[in-house]
Design a protein around this motif. Structure first.
Motif, PDB file in Angstrom:
ATOM      1  N   LEU A 207      -6.130   5.065  -1.332  1.00  0.00           N
ATOM      2  CA  LEU A 207      -5.767   4.488  -2.625  1.00  0.00           C
ATOM      3  C   LEU A 207      -6.991   4.223  -3.499  1.00  0.00           C
ATOM      4  O   LEU A 207      -6.844   3.950  -4.689  1.00  0.00           O
ATOM      5  CB  LEU A 207      -4.993   3.181  -2.424  1.00  0.00           C
ATOM      6  CG  LEU A 207      -3.603   3.304  -1.782  1.00  0.00           C
ATOM      7  CD1 LEU A 207      -2.967   1.926  -1.619  1.00  0.00           C
ATOM      8  CD2 LEU A 207      -2.692   4.210  -2.607  1.00  0.00           C
TER       9      LEU A 207
ATOM     10  N   THR B  73      -2.082  -4.424  -5.899  1.00  0.00           N
ATOM     11  CA  THR B  73      -2.303  -3.959  -4.528  1.00  0.00           C
ATOM     12  C   THR B  73      -3.752  -4.159  -4.108  1.00  0.00           C
ATOM     13  O   THR B  73      -4.034  -4.616  -2.995  1.00  0.00           O
ATOM     14  CB  THR B  73      -1.921  -2.477  -4.398  1.00  0.00           C
ATOM     15  OG1 THR B  73      -0.558  -2.309  -4.809  1.00  0.00           O
ATOM     16  CG2 THR B  73      -2.072  -1.993  -2.966  1.00  0.00           C
TER      17      THR B  73
ATOM     18  N   LEU C 272      -7.102  -2.489   2.049  1.00  0.00           N
ATOM     19  CA  LEU C 272      -6.574  -1.428   1.180  1.00  0.00           C
ATOM     20  C   LEU C 272      -6.696  -0.078   1.885  1.00  0.00           C
ATOM     21  O   LEU C 272      -7.747   0.241   2.447  1.00  0.00           O
ATOM     22  CB  LEU C 272      -7.349  -1.389  -0.137  1.00  0.00           C
ATOM     23  CG  LEU C 272      -6.832  -0.403  -1.190  1.00  0.00           C
ATOM     24  CD1 LEU C 272      -5.577  -0.951  -1.853  1.00  0.00           C
ATOM     25  CD2 LEU C 272      -7.899  -0.123  -2.254  1.00  0.00           C
ATOM     26  N   ASN C 273      -5.626   0.697   1.847  1.00  0.00           N
ATOM     27  CA  ASN C 273      -5.683   2.050   2.402  1.00  0.00           C
ATOM     28  C   ASN C 273      -6.752   2.843   1.663  1.00  0.00           C
ATOM     29  O   ASN C 273      -6.772   2.884   0.430  1.00  0.00           O
ATOM     30  CB  ASN C 273      -4.318   2.728   2.242  1.00  0.00           C
ATOM     31  CG  ASN C 273      -4.258   4.093   2.903  1.00  0.00           C
ATOM     32  OD1 ASN C 273      -5.038   4.987   2.594  1.00  0.00           O
ATOM     33  ND2 ASN C 273      -3.317   4.252   3.816  1.00  0.00           N
TER      34      ASN C 273
ATOM     35  N   ASN D 267       0.827  -1.209   0.000  1.00  0.00           N
ATOM     36  CA  ASN D 267       0.000   0.000   0.000  1.00  0.00           C
ATOM     37  C   ASN D 267       0.858   1.254   0.000  1.00  0.00           C
ATOM     38  O   ASN D 267       0.591   2.209  -0.735  1.00  0.00           O
ATOM     39  CB  ASN D 267      -0.926  -0.005   1.221  1.00  0.00           C
ATOM     40  CG  ASN D 267      -2.213  -0.768   1.000  1.00  0.00           C
ATOM     41  OD1 ASN D 267      -3.280  -0.191   0.860  1.00  0.00           O
ATOM     42  ND2 ASN D 267      -2.127  -2.091   0.948  1.00  0.00           N
TER      43      ASN D 267
ATOM     44  N   SER E 163      -4.764  -6.710  -1.176  1.00  0.00           N
ATOM     45  CA  SER E 163      -5.168  -6.010   0.048  1.00  0.00           C
ATOM     46  C   SER E 163      -6.619  -6.263   0.438  1.00  0.00           C
ATOM     47  O   SER E 163      -6.933  -6.388   1.620  1.00  0.00           O
ATOM     48  CB  SER E 163      -4.946  -4.499  -0.109  1.00  0.00           C
ATOM     49  OG  SER E 163      -3.604  -4.208  -0.361  1.00  0.00           O
TER      50      SER E 163
ATOM     51  N   SER F 146       2.492   1.724  -3.410  1.00  0.00           N
ATOM     52  CA  SER F 146       1.547   2.218  -4.412  1.00  0.00           C
ATOM     53  C   SER F 146       1.337   3.717  -4.270  1.00  0.00           C
ATOM     54  O   SER F 146       1.278   4.446  -5.262  1.00  0.00           O
ATOM     55  CB  SER F 146       0.209   1.486  -4.275  1.00  0.00           C
ATOM     56  OG  SER F 146       0.372   0.110  -4.543  1.00  0.00           O
TER      57      SER F 146
END
Length: 348
Positions: free
Chosen positions: A155, A143, A151-152, A116, A147, A119
């Motif tokens: 993003l 990603t 996932l963040n 993350n 993730s 990216s």
């Protein structure tokens, strides 16, 4: 001399603790500790260029020493990249920083978190470099895939922006692939929302960027969104998206718009949605449903003017069906709520 004295003092301070806090020293332990002290001192003094030589020695000779050498190495190379004006040198620093993310994963795992971060860094480096769009898109796809719900959230919009830039620059990204990635992102948003995470800002951005990438019209709503709602009739997030796309595309006469509006209304009662459902149901000659939602709208109306509008709609529907007594009844309720509504007097 002052620099080396300072480095020596750092080395002395660190020497007693490094052996006990997860450092895996190589055979040449003394040199490794010296290099740690030297790069740490340079980092603290923001003399980033001076940190490169001792850091590189650690990467070459003790790559599994400790995750901190990669964490700090990334900080150093990103700082150098930010300050650099020479394009060639800047690109070298970018590549070095991104490689350190990979090396950190190789030696210390933490794949999802580090991927993350990589990216986000790559997006910052390459979002204006067309030659990197294919590589950037591939990284984001990986990603997202690895993730999932982890996932963040920052993003989410970045991935949509990467697709927007890539598709606009090369025309090689199909609408089908964009929609496939969009579905994955919206699923992640749904999972994050269920977990209590606030993702409204990111969701709005993802939906807005989709309309910049593919043509969102009535055919899109009918062919791409309606089947999804049919398969997931309790998905509130999906229902909201369909309403938004249908309103933007002028497609409120589609059956799927009404279905979506009812789902939203059942979960988040709203005056405006109830009124729209009533009007659309009446247009479809579903009088019973229309009256049900008009009554909901009356209950949800925040002021008498809104109540009067709904009562007049109800009076008009009764009038169209020849039910004059009921038409007068609701017209009178309209003028009771808002005595200035002249059209209600005319209907009476």
């Amino acid at each position: 001399m002052r620099f080396f004295l300072s480095a020596f003092l750092v080395f002395v301070c660190l020497a007693g603790t490094l052996a006990q806090n997860g450092f895996k020293w190589p055979q040449d332990e003394a040199t490794a500790k010296e290099k740690v002290a030297l790069y740490s001192d340079a980092l603290k003094a923001k003399q980033y260029a001076d940190a490169i030589e001792p850091l590189q020695w650690l990467f070459d000779n003790a790559p599994d020493l400790n995750a901190s050498i990669y964490i700090n190495g990334i900080k150093i190379y990103e700082a150098l990249e930010k300050a650099e004006t020479d394009k060639v040198k800047k690109a070298e620093y970018q590549l070095k920083a991104l490689k350190l993310y990979d090396d950190r994963i190789k030696y210390f795992n933490g794949q999802i978190n580090v991927l993350n971060r990589k990216s986000f860094a790559a997006y910052k480096f390459y979002k204006k470099d067309k030659s990197k769009y294919e590589e950037l898109y591939a990284l984001f796809k990986t990603t997202v895939e690895k993730s999932g719900a982890k996932l963040n959230k920052n993003l989410l919009g970045a991935h949509m922006d990467v697709m927007r830039r890539y598709k606009a620059a090369f025309k090689t990204l199909s609408d089908e692939e964009v929609l496939d990635q969009y579905d994955k992102l919206t699923n992640i948003i749904s999972l994050k929302r269920k977990a209590g995470e606030d993702v409204k800002k990111q969701e709005d951005l993802v939906n807005k960027l989709l309309t910049d990438i593919v043509t969102v019209d009535c055919d899109f709503v009918k062919n791409n969104m309606a089947p999804k709602l049919e398969a997931n009739p309790e998905d509130l997030g999906l229902a909201k998206k369909i309403m938004g796309f249908a309103l933007a595309g002028g497609c409120i006469d589609l059956p799927v718009f009404l279905d979506a509006a009812k789902i939203v209304q059942a979960n988040e009662p709203d005056f405006g949605i109830a009124k729209v459902i009533g009007i659309r149901s009446a247009a479809n000659n579903d009088f019973e449903t229309a009256m049900e939602y008009f009554n909901q709208a009356v209950d949800l109306a925040g002021d008498n003017s809104k109540k009067a509008d709904v009562y007049y709609e109800m009076a008009s529907q009764y009038s169209k069906r020849g039910q004059k007594s009921n038409a007068r009844k609701y017209a009178r309720q309209a003028v009771c709520a808002d005595p200035s509504m002249s059209i209600a007097y005319t209907l009476i």
